[in-house]
Scaffold this active site. Structure first.
Site, PDB file in Angstrom:
ATOM      1  N   HIS A 385       0.813  -1.220   0.000  1.00 39.22           N
ATOM      2  CA  HIS A 385       0.000   0.000   0.000  1.00 39.22           C
ATOM      3  C   HIS A 385       0.845   1.268   0.000  1.00 39.22           C
ATOM      4  O   HIS A 385       0.325   2.366  -0.243  1.00 39.22           O
ATOM      5  CB  HIS A 385      -0.955   0.006   1.203  1.00 39.22           C
ATOM      6  CG  HIS A 385      -2.310   0.536   0.885  1.00 39.22           C
ATOM      7  ND1 HIS A 385      -2.521   1.639   0.071  1.00 39.22           N
ATOM      8  CD2 HIS A 385      -3.544   0.124   1.255  1.00 39.22           C
ATOM      9  CE1 HIS A 385      -3.810   1.879  -0.031  1.00 39.22           C
ATOM     10  NE2 HIS A 385      -4.462   0.976   0.668  1.00 39.22           N
ATOM     11  N   ARG A 386       2.133   1.163   0.261  1.00 35.58           N
ATOM     12  CA  ARG A 386       2.998   2.338   0.164  1.00 35.58           C
ATOM     13  C   ARG A 386       3.189   2.761  -1.283  1.00 35.58           C
ATOM     14  O   ARG A 386       3.468   3.930  -1.573  1.00 35.58           O
ATOM     15  CB  ARG A 386       4.367   2.043   0.789  1.00 35.58           C
ATOM     16  CG  ARG A 386       4.344   1.719   2.276  1.00 35.58           C
ATOM     17  CD  ARG A 386       5.698   1.271   2.768  1.00 35.58           C
ATOM     18  NE  ARG A 386       6.165   0.079   2.066  1.00 35.58           N
ATOM     19  CZ  ARG A 386       7.341  -0.508   2.277  1.00 35.58           C
ATOM     20  NH1 ARG A 386       8.173  -0.004   3.179  1.00 35.58           N
ATOM     21  NH2 ARG A 386       7.691  -1.583   1.604  1.00 35.58           N
TER      22      ARG A 386
END
EC number: 2.3.1.12
Length: 412
Positions: A385-386
């Site tokens: 998700h980064r």
């Protein structure tokens, strides 16, 4: 004059490796280009070729040695007629590294178990001539098969009450330790590949914020086209196309359409890859490797299939070169051949995505308000998700589904 054989660096990042096996023994003649040893790296077993000609005078590092530093002396070649004293003096002058033979020192010995530890038991004596307990406590103790001699009362004058029975747990000091027969198990030392897999995947789960997206794909058209292609090339077994070949090509085309999913995380910047290099998980005897199909989006299905077959064979034979398994921007892990419906794969850092592919199966679906049967395949995207937002992951899966369900789009 003696000639040094050094521990080779098989990749730019390699600092040490395991000397798995010597293919020559002391006293053997060695020619340039001849394979003399096998080195175990974090992903594969690589062959070491001799550069010079001579006699293998001394093996300095024995086989099954772990963590041998790059450029350390592992053996010495000599010319005809050189004295053993000269060889020994040469080794003493040039060798500063001691061998680290593979050992089971960190593993429990088969005959060592906790039963060998002296059992220390503290016995608490009670005056059992008369026990004071409430009627309710007596009924509970009888129901739970608890002996009053083992319970310490908290009521007036040591009287046992309801709460004493409810909170009672048997003393662990009286529980006999049961040892396991060493013949009930076997110990297999962790090889370098298994250690690296453990380290990297633990790091991934602890540091990478995974999220998961799933989608169903109708593969009926894909199976029909695959059957037609394989019939056309029926006489040439090397061109037999697998479902996994189509999956790799569909991922490549989808990454071309959604390039933001073809990226990796860096502390200062996100790296977006210009090339579509796809890692494909392959199970081998010692663990798992991920050979890479480079520039997969630029290849047709036949080229991709032939290349994948060659990579799988090299992986099974432990013959992959570092360039063939290091790198890649996206990984595919397919467990469909085992009948697995779906699963959440662990991201392979520094990549930001891995797609788990499940088995294809006949299911009832609704099409044009009618119930019909279709062959459905589940895929699950694990994303960092980064790097990849939910919308980007969804766009990728929608693009992948489009190519899988309309495979002709991949072939034109």
């Amino acid at each position: 004059m003696p000639i040094k054989i050094l521990m080779p660096a098989l990749s730019p990042t390699m600092t040490e490796g395991n000397l798995a096996r010597w293919l020559k023994k002391e006293g053997d003649k060695v020619n340039p280009g001849e394979v003399i040893a096998e080195i175990e790296t974090d992903k594969a077993t690589m062959e070491v070729e001799a550069v010079d000609e001579g006699i293998l005078a001394k093996i300095v590092i024995p086989q099954n040695s772990q963590n041998v530093p790059v450029n350390s002396l592992i053996a010495v070649l000599s010319e005809e007629g050189e004295e053993k004293t000269d060889i020994d003096a040469f080794i003493a002058k040039n060798n500063s590294v001691s061998p680290s033979p593979k050992t089971d020192a960190n593993l429990p010995k088969p005959h060592e178990n906790i039963a060998n530890v002296e059992e220390q038991v503290t016995v608490i004596k009670h005056d059992v001539s008369r026990i004071f307990a409430s009627p309710l406590a007596k009924r509970l103790a009888k129901m739970r098969n608890i002996r009053f001699e083992s319970v310490k009362g908290s009521g007036p004058h040591g009287r046992i009450v309801k709460q004493d029975i409810l909170s009672y747990t048997p003393s662990t000091a009286h529980n006999k330790i049961v040892s396991r027969n060493p013949e009930e198990y076997r110990l297999v030392p962790n090889n370098n590949i298994r250690k690296i897999i453990a380290k990297r995947l633990l790091e991934s789960k602890q540091t990478v914020p995974h999220f998961y997206l799933s989608i169903e794909c109708n593969v009926d058209k894909l199976l029909d086209i695959r059957e037609d292609i394989n019939k056309f090339f029926s006489e040439d077994k090397s061109t037999r196309i697998s479902v996994n070949d189509f999956i790799i090509l569909a991922v490549a085309k989808a990454l071309q359409e959604v390039p933001n999913a073809n990226a990796s995380w860096g502390e200062d910047a996100i790296r977006y890859y210009n090339n579509v290099d796809i890692s494909v998980a392959v199970a081998i005897e010692n663990g798992l490797v991920t050979p890479i199909v480079k520039n997969a989006n630029q290849k047709n299905i036949l080229e991709l299939s032939r290349e994948m077959k060659a990579l799988i064979k090299k992986a099974k034979d432990n013959k992959l070169t570092p360039e063939e398994f290091q790198g890649g921007g996206f990984t595919i892990s397919n467990l469909g051949m085992y009948g697995i419906k779906n699963f959440n794969a662990i991201i392979n850092p520094p990549q930001s995505c891995i797609m788990g592919v499940g088995a294809s199966a006949k299911r009832a679906i609704v099409k044009n308000d009618q119930i019909t049967i279709a062959t459905i395949m589940d895929v699950t995207l694990s994303a960092d998700h980064r790097v990849v937002d939910g919308a980007v992951g969804a766009e990728f899966l929608v693009a992948f589904k489009k190519f899988i369900e309309s495979p002709v789009l991949m072939l034109i």
